[in-house]
Design an enzyme around this catalytic site. Structure first.
Site, PDB file in Angstrom:
ATOM      1  N   ARG A   1     -30.062   2.358   0.664  1.00 23.52           N
ATOM      2  CA  ARG A   1     -31.375   1.957   0.380  1.00 23.52           C
ATOM      3  C   ARG A   1     -31.857   0.706   1.215  1.00 23.52           C
ATOM      4  O   ARG A   1     -33.118   0.603   1.303  1.00 23.52           O
ATOM      5  CB  ARG A   1     -31.178   1.798  -0.978  1.00 23.52           C
TER       6      ARG A   1
ATOM      7  N   HIS B   1      -7.081   9.354  -0.210  1.00 21.04           N
ATOM      8  CA  HIS B   1      -6.755   8.711   1.150  1.00 21.04           C
ATOM      9  C   HIS B   1      -5.136   8.826   1.205  1.00 21.04           C
ATOM     10  O   HIS B   1      -4.757   8.676   2.221  1.00 21.04           O
ATOM     11  CB  HIS B   1      -7.383   7.550   1.473  1.00 21.04           C
TER      12      HIS B   1
ATOM     13  N   LYS C   1      -2.023   9.827   4.575  1.00 19.61           N
ATOM     14  CA  LYS C   1      -0.966   8.850   5.168  1.00 19.61           C
ATOM     15  C   LYS C   1       0.218   9.724   5.765  1.00 19.61           C
ATOM     16  O   LYS C   1       0.439  10.632   5.390  1.00 19.61           O
ATOM     17  CB  LYS C   1      -0.299   7.882   4.099  1.00 19.61           C
TER      18      LYS C   1
ATOM     19  N   GLU D   1       1.202  -3.232  -5.699  1.00 14.92           N
ATOM     20  CA  GLU D   1       0.330  -4.116  -4.659  1.00 14.92           C
ATOM     21  C   GLU D   1       0.250  -5.629  -4.991  1.00 14.92           C
ATOM     22  O   GLU D   1       0.340  -5.874  -6.211  1.00 14.92           O
ATOM     23  CB  GLU D   1      -1.165  -3.727  -4.926  1.00 14.92           C
TER      24      GLU D   1
ATOM     25  N   ASP E   1      -7.228   4.519 -11.596  1.00 13.09           N
ATOM     26  CA  ASP E   1      -7.609   3.946 -10.383  1.00 13.09           C
ATOM     27  C   ASP E   1      -6.411   4.418  -9.287  1.00 13.09           C
ATOM     28  O   ASP E   1      -6.579   4.622  -8.337  1.00 13.09           O
ATOM     29  CB  ASP E   1      -7.452   2.620 -10.519  1.00 13.09           C
TER      30      ASP E   1
ATOM     31  N   HIS F   1      -3.461   9.162  -6.515  1.00 14.82           N
ATOM     32  CA  HIS F   1      -2.690   8.850  -5.568  1.00 14.82           C
ATOM     33  C   HIS F   1      -1.050   8.966  -5.911  1.00 14.82           C
ATOM     34  O   HIS F   1      -0.371   9.576  -5.325  1.00 14.82           O
ATOM     35  CB  HIS F   1      -2.813   7.174  -5.111  1.00 14.82           C
TER      36      HIS F   1
ATOM     37  N   LYS G   1      -1.108  -4.095 -10.095  1.00 21.05           N
ATOM     38  CA  LYS G   1      -1.603  -5.126  -9.147  1.00 21.05           C
ATOM     39  C   LYS G   1      -0.884  -6.558  -9.477  1.00 21.05           C
ATOM     40  O   LYS G   1      -0.383  -6.503 -10.707  1.00 21.05           O
ATOM     41  CB  LYS G   1      -2.952  -5.238  -9.352  1.00 21.05           C
TER      42      LYS G   1
HETATM   43  C1  BG6 Z   1      -7.655   2.545  -4.179  1.00 24.68           C
HETATM   44  C2  BG6 Z   1      -7.707   1.830  -5.347  1.00 24.68           C
HETATM   45  O1  BG6 Z   1      -7.940   4.063  -4.355  1.00 24.68           O
HETATM   46  O2  BG6 Z   1      -6.464   2.577  -3.583  1.00 24.68           O
HETATM   47  C3  BG6 Z   1      -7.439   0.600  -5.305  1.00 24.68           C
HETATM   48  O3  BG6 Z   1      -9.101   1.988  -5.878  1.00 24.68           O
HETATM   49  C4  BG6 Z   1      -6.187   0.350  -4.432  1.00 24.68           C
HETATM   50  O4  BG6 Z   1      -7.476  -0.222  -6.318  1.00 24.68           O
HETATM   51  C5  BG6 Z   1      -6.153   1.210  -3.055  1.00 24.68           C
HETATM   52  O5  BG6 Z   1      -6.131  -1.003  -4.026  1.00 24.68           O
HETATM   53  C6  BG6 Z   1      -4.772   1.116  -2.613  1.00 24.68           C
HETATM   54  O6  BG6 Z   1      -4.794   1.745  -1.411  1.00 24.68           O
HETATM   55  P1  BG6 Z   1      -3.531   1.457  -0.131  1.00 24.68           P
HETATM   56  O7  BG6 Z   1      -4.069   2.317   0.693  1.00 24.68           O
HETATM   57  O8  BG6 Z   1      -3.703  -0.141   0.338  1.00 24.68           O
HETATM   58  O9  BG6 Z   1      -2.463   1.682  -0.824  1.00 24.68           O
END
Ligand code: BG6
Length: 484
Positions: free
Chosen positions: A43, A177, A181, A215, A234, A239, A329
């Site tokens: 936007r 994602h 990796k 993390e 999340d 993941h 986290k």
């Molecule tokens: C994201 C989450 O999908 O993955 C984040 O929303 C998280 O909270 C992140 O920090 C972690 O990704 P990576 O590649 O840094 O392990």
């Protein structure tokens, strides 16, 4: 064939931190299909020139030495911007006109990358569909959908149905994602490209599996989003489950997108459903101290920033082998690792003054920060009687590689452009993952919720998590990156 990548949500963080740097690196490495154009849509009232200079700055700071002004200028010639509100018919017509203008009437393959606020996903999909932009009669048309893919089974199912009204399933690329990796892909090669692991990879030899995504960071500026989400939505639904699937799946007949995903889905289908009493016994919830002071977080929030789950995969290969998954986290360090803990040897031959029996072998697969594997095995202490010590064999995946390992977005964007969906989640996969997570979240939000334990940052979560696994006579592998 020429390609166009259309990014909806172009002013977002993901675009500047991940998508554009990844596309630029692909360009530098000559991995972008020839004549690839990028159109950003958001936007903010920017010109293409404004957007390019913003991106030059963010890409340079993100990539550091890999950024060069010369190659950026060459790359940026094909970067365009169109301001527009996805909700507005008139704006969408301008987006379509801009596409025609930059493609100059050529037949181009297109990838629509939906990275807007999740509330706008359906609208973006609908606009594309109604405008006929999903029609791939003359050139491929694919759509990449960022996470989160729904917030529960009902919303994910709704989004799937909605998407499939306008795009066929084989045009849809749901991104996780973690699948991009290198080490995650390497798990498949390790398991199915070698003979020596697979015969041991089952209930006869494996005692249990641990999957840890730790993390060090806290929620930072993302408090608003995170507080409504929590660690299960999340990190686990996507993941951690992806990691569990590649560890537990059977070997597909061929390495094609659908056959790989068929095998992955079967793992989720085999995960044992839990009663609310079992959920209580088989899970631990935690929240780091200080979370309630984060921006955007409710002052009495019960959202968990740490979770541990014990899951069972009820099939011939894994029956009776627990999978312990945990993520949080504010933990001790940043590490993602999978530990395959083998059983102890059946007959104890060697005594030991400190250790009365050998430990089982352990294979640690480290996904990040460095990518590699470590095998733990017993060896003899030199110059001593038959005393044992646990030794390690390390392998770093980038050991024989010159240059960086590619970032997961590079791999995934490239695959989406080439039409390879093996590393993307299929609709049924996403829904099965929610089927496992939904009852746990429901239990955790109800009156029978297990206690939410507080833990100080720079720890491996609440100490109750260690006591919990010790009740099963096992211990967490609390080791910061084993491969450096
Ligand atoms: C994201 C989450 O999908 O993955 C984040 O929303 C998280 O909270 C992140 O920090 C972690 O990704 P990576 O590649 O840094 O392990």
């Amino acid at each position: 064939m020429a390609h166009t990548m259309v990014i909806f949500g172009a002013s977002g963080d993901l675009t500047s931190r991940k998508l554009i740097p990844a596309l630029y690196r692909l360009y530098q490495r000559k991995r972008l299909p020839p004549e690839t154009r990028i159109l950003g849509v958001a936007r903010s009232p920017l010109s293409s020139e404004d957007w390019r200079s913003q991106l030059a700055e963010s890409t340079a700071s993100f990539l550091q030495h890999a950024f060069t002004t010369e190659s950026w200028h060459a790359f940026a010639q094909n970067v365009f911007y169109q301001p527009g509100d996805i909700d507005s018919q008139a704006d969408f017509a301008k987006i379509v006109a801009k596409l025609d203008e930059i493609e100059r009437g050529n037949n181009s393959a297109r990838v629509y990358y939906i990275s807007t606020m999740p509330q706008l996903y359906q609208r973006a999909i609908e606009q594309l569909g109604v405008a006929g932009l999903a029609d791939d009669t003359h050139a491929p048309r694919r759509i990449v959908i960022e996470k989160p893919f729904g917030t529960d089974l009902a919303s994910a199912h709704g989004l799937n149905e909605y998407t499939q009204r306008h795009f066929r399933e084989d045009q849809v690329y749901r991104i996780d994602h973690y699948l991009g990796k290198e080490t995650v892909q390497n798990i498949l090669v390790l398991r199915f490209g070698n003979l020596i692991f697979e015969p041991l990879w089952n209930r006869n030899y494996v005692d249990h599996v641990q999957i840890t995504v730790a993390e060090e960071v806290t929620v930072g500026r993302r408090g608003g989003y995170y507080d409504g989400s929590g660690v299960l939505r999340d990190m686990f639904q996507n993941h951690l489950f992806q990691l569990m699937m590649v560890i537990a799946m059977e070997c597909p007949a061929r390495f094609t997108a659908d056959l790989v995903r068929d095998e992955k889905v079967k793992v989720l289908q085999a995960v044992r459903a839990m009663s609310s009493e079992e959920i209580k016994q088989h899970s631990v919830r935690g929240q780091y101290a200080g979370y309630l002071n984060e921006n955007g977080v409710e002052s009495d929030s019960q959202t968990e920033t740490f979770a541990a789950l014990k899951l069972h995969v009820d099939n011939w290969r894994w029956k009776g082998v627990p999978f312990y998954l945990r993520s949080g986290k504010g933990m001790s360090c940043r590490t993602t690792q999978i530990v395959v803990q083998f059983r102890e040897p059946p007959h104890i031959l060697f005594g030991n003054s400190q250790r009365t029996k050998p430990e089982g072998n352990r294979l640690v697969i480290q996904i990040q920060p460095a990518e590699g594997i470590q095998l733990h095995f017993e060896s003899k202490v030199p110059n001593e009687d038959m005393r044992l010590r646990l030794s390690q064999l390390d392998y770093r995946f980038d050991g024989h590689q010159t240059g960086e390992l590619q970032d997961s977005y590079q791999r995934l964007l490239q695959d989406a452009m080439l039409g390879d969906a093996s590393l993307f989640a299929r609709s049924d996969e996403v829904e099965w993952a929610w089927r496992i997570i939904d009852p746990i979240i429901e239990n955790w939000r109800g009156s029978k919720a297990p206690e939410l334990h507080s833990y100080p940052c720079e720890n491996w979560g609440p100490h109750e998590s260690s006591q919990w696994i010790e009740r099963d006579r096992r211990t967490w592998f609390d080791v910061c990156p084993v491969i450096r």
